[in-house]
Design an enzyme around this catalytic site. Structure first.
Site, PDB file in Angstrom:
ATOM      1  CG  PHE A 116       3.307-100.305  55.873  1.00 45.27           C
ATOM      2  CD1 PHE A 116       4.238-101.340  55.786  1.00 45.27           C
ATOM      3  CD2 PHE A 116       3.617 -99.082  55.268  1.00 45.27           C
ATOM      4  CE1 PHE A 116       5.447-101.155  55.128  1.00 45.27           C
ATOM      5  CE2 PHE A 116       4.820 -98.898  54.603  1.00 45.27           C
ATOM      6  CZ  PHE A 116       5.742 -99.927  54.543  1.00 45.27           C
ATOM      7  CG  LEU A 159       3.371 -97.050  42.997  1.00 44.44           C
ATOM      8  CD1 LEU A 159       2.434 -96.748  41.839  1.00 44.44           C
ATOM      9  CD2 LEU A 159       4.640 -96.216  42.856  1.00 44.44           C
ATOM     10  CG  HIS A 162      -0.749 -87.159  41.028  1.00 43.99           C
ATOM     11  ND1 HIS A 162      -0.715 -88.183  40.110  1.00 43.99           N
ATOM     12  CD2 HIS A 162       0.096 -87.521  42.026  1.00 43.99           C
ATOM     13  CE1 HIS A 162       0.122 -89.106  40.518  1.00 43.99           C
ATOM     14  NE2 HIS A 162       0.631 -88.725  41.687  1.00 43.99           N
ATOM     15  CG  ASP A 193       6.987 -86.678  51.894  1.00 48.27           C
ATOM     16  OD1 ASP A 193       5.817 -87.109  51.973  1.00 48.27           O
ATOM     17  OD2 ASP A 193       7.828 -87.146  51.090  1.00 48.27           O
ATOM     18  CD  GLU A 194       1.240 -87.550  50.578  1.00 52.87           C
ATOM     19  OE1 GLU A 194       0.119 -87.046  50.391  1.00 52.87           O
ATOM     20  OE2 GLU A 194       1.538 -88.698  50.235  1.00 52.87           O
ATOM     21  CG  ASP A 244     -11.959 -94.193  67.218  1.00 52.70           C
ATOM     22  OD1 ASP A 244     -10.947 -93.519  66.978  1.00 52.70           O
ATOM     23  OD2 ASP A 244     -13.067 -93.988  66.688  1.00 52.70           O
ATOM     24  CB  THR A 254      -8.772 -91.174  62.277  1.00 51.99           C
ATOM     25  OG1 THR A 254      -9.810 -92.127  62.518  1.00 51.99           O
ATOM     26  CG2 THR A 254      -7.436 -91.781  62.686  1.00 51.99           C
ATOM     27  CE1 TYR A 286      -4.493 -93.965  39.977  1.00 47.18           C
ATOM     28  CE2 TYR A 286      -3.366 -92.748  41.700  1.00 47.18           C
ATOM     29  CZ  TYR A 286      -4.314 -93.679  41.310  1.00 47.18           C
ATOM     30  OH  TYR A 286      -5.068 -94.310  42.259  1.00 47.18           O
TER      31      TYR A 286
END
Ligand code: NAD
Ligand code: TDX
Length: 347
Positions: free
Chosen positions: A11, A189, A275, A125-126, A59, A99, A206
């Protein structure tokens, strides 16, 4: 500049490759991508015949494949290649380590061995974990990843930091909030809800749906990455965010309203394990140092994105066939049947 872009058939990578070739007529790009379920050559259709672009399937964890892609040299490596979906990492973290962690180290080693002048790690940011109702992540926020995906990205960030500190590799890390825009795989999402709504299928929300994400258009993210690569300070981390905090339930409502579909398509399903409640980004460092700011208005960008999926039905119908159907049944089948049962009980 000669660039090696890894994960360029995904993406954000595909948007980046197209943006760079359009913005820098003298640049050339080698795209290295394994074409996993998330990689799609159709995302690069507009540049496949461009003489400045070469696609290599391989790869990032394979040293020989990386050396072959670098060929007789590149000036920079931009690493987008990753397993990127949190839910898949909860089901099985193995590919995320192979990966995101080992693959990144192989790229760092290759960058050093070939004297590559710049290395940019595309992070998230996670890695900072989850926020309460107020505050935002700055580059100084301690890393506290909560999902196996986020932990693998944090590990990669630290390997990049170590390569810079120990070996003097000229490296950068960017950490961005949630992206939206064309070519996003419909497991995330926004494209999942848009394509489900277009197909009159339920939108699996969720938990209470009140989790908050900060949305940024993929073009703004790519422009920020490119600016850091060319003008950033070596060894630094830069946060990028859209400044568009929205609850998931609000996003679902906007999508249904834009498409003229009923709100009854929303199904509250069992929550994601662990979550994260809220992400928000403090992007003042890149704004101050490099003059970057997001340009795309969220309401308009979301409408344009919905329109893109409406106009590219063949793209997402192809992607949503085959292995995707097994994934969808495994991830949502039981949850949706449970939600339908609960709703029947209530009536
Ligand atoms: P994506 O899943 O759409 O694309 C990932 C690409 O990497 C695919 O083309 C896939 O084939 C390729 N790939 C996977 N494993 C590979 C391997 N071992 N070798 C070579 N190629 C491989 O992901 P995306 O949403 O475009 O994310 C790109 C990067 O940006 C990731 O590093 C992700 O962590 C980061 N990021 C994403 C977001 C977001 O909102 N999507 C936000 C911040 C950061
Ligand atoms: O079916 C769903 N229902 C739902 O309620 C899905 C797929 C998601 N959600 C919720 C979970 C999150 O609160 O929507 C929010 C966004 O979920 P995702 O699209 O899976 O993104 P997120 O988990 O926030 O991670 C994304 O942003 C950071 C990207 O997938 C990562 O690659 C990026 O690093």
């Amino acid at each position: 500049m000669r660039l090696l872009v890894t994960g360029g058939a995904g993406f954000i990578g595909a948007n980046y490759v197209q943006q760079v070739l359009a913005a820098h007529p003298d640049d050339s790009i080698v795209t290295l991508d394994l074409l996993t379920y998330a990689g799609n050559l159709a995302n690069l259709e507009s540049v496949l015949d461009d003489p400045r672009h070469r696609f290599v399937r391989g790869d990032i964890a394979d040293r020989a494949a990386v050396a072959a892609a670098i060929g007789d040299g590149v000036d920079a490596i931009v690493n987008f290649a990753a397993e990127s979906h949190v839910d898949r990492s909860i089901a099985d973290a193995g590919a995320f380590l192979a990966t995101n962690v080992l693959g990144t180290q192989v790229l760092l080693d290759a960058a050093r061995a070939h004297g590559v002048g710049r290395f940019l790690q595309v992070s998230t940011d996670e890695v900072y974990g989850s926020l309460g109702p107020s505050g935002a992540f700055s580059e100084e926020t301690p890393l506290a990843p909560n999902s196996p995906y986020a932990a693998s990205k944090a590990a990669a960030d630290l390997l990049v930091r170590a390569a810079h500190h120990t070996h003097g590799l000229p490296a950068f890390v960017t950490r961005c909030s949630n992206n939206y825009g064309p070519y996003q795989f419909p497991e995330k999402l926004i494209p999942l809800f848009v394509t489900n709504a277009l197909a009159d299928q339920p939108l699996p929300l969720y938990g209470d749906g009140r989790q908050v994400r900060d949305w940024i258009h993929v073009e703004d993210h790519c422009r920020g990455i490119d600016l850091v690569l060319r003008e950033g300070r070596v060894g630094e981390v830069y946060n990028l965010g859209g400044g568009n905090e929205r609850e998931n339930i609000e996003i679902a409502g906007c999508i249904l309203e834009t498409l003229g579909k009923p709100r009854s398509l929303i199904r509250h399903v069992t929550d994601r394990l662990g979550h994260d409640r809220r992400y928000a980004i403090d992007a003042r460092k890149i704004e101050r140092e490099l003059g970057w700011k997001p340009r795309r208005d969220f309401a308009r960008g979301l409408r344009d994105t919905i329109e893109w999926y409406r106009a590219h039905r063949a793209w997402w119908e192809a992607v949503r066939s085959g292995a995707y159907l097994d994934y969808y049944e495994g991830m949502y089948g039981q949850r949706l049947r449970g939600a339908a049962g609960a709703e029947e009980d209530r009536t």
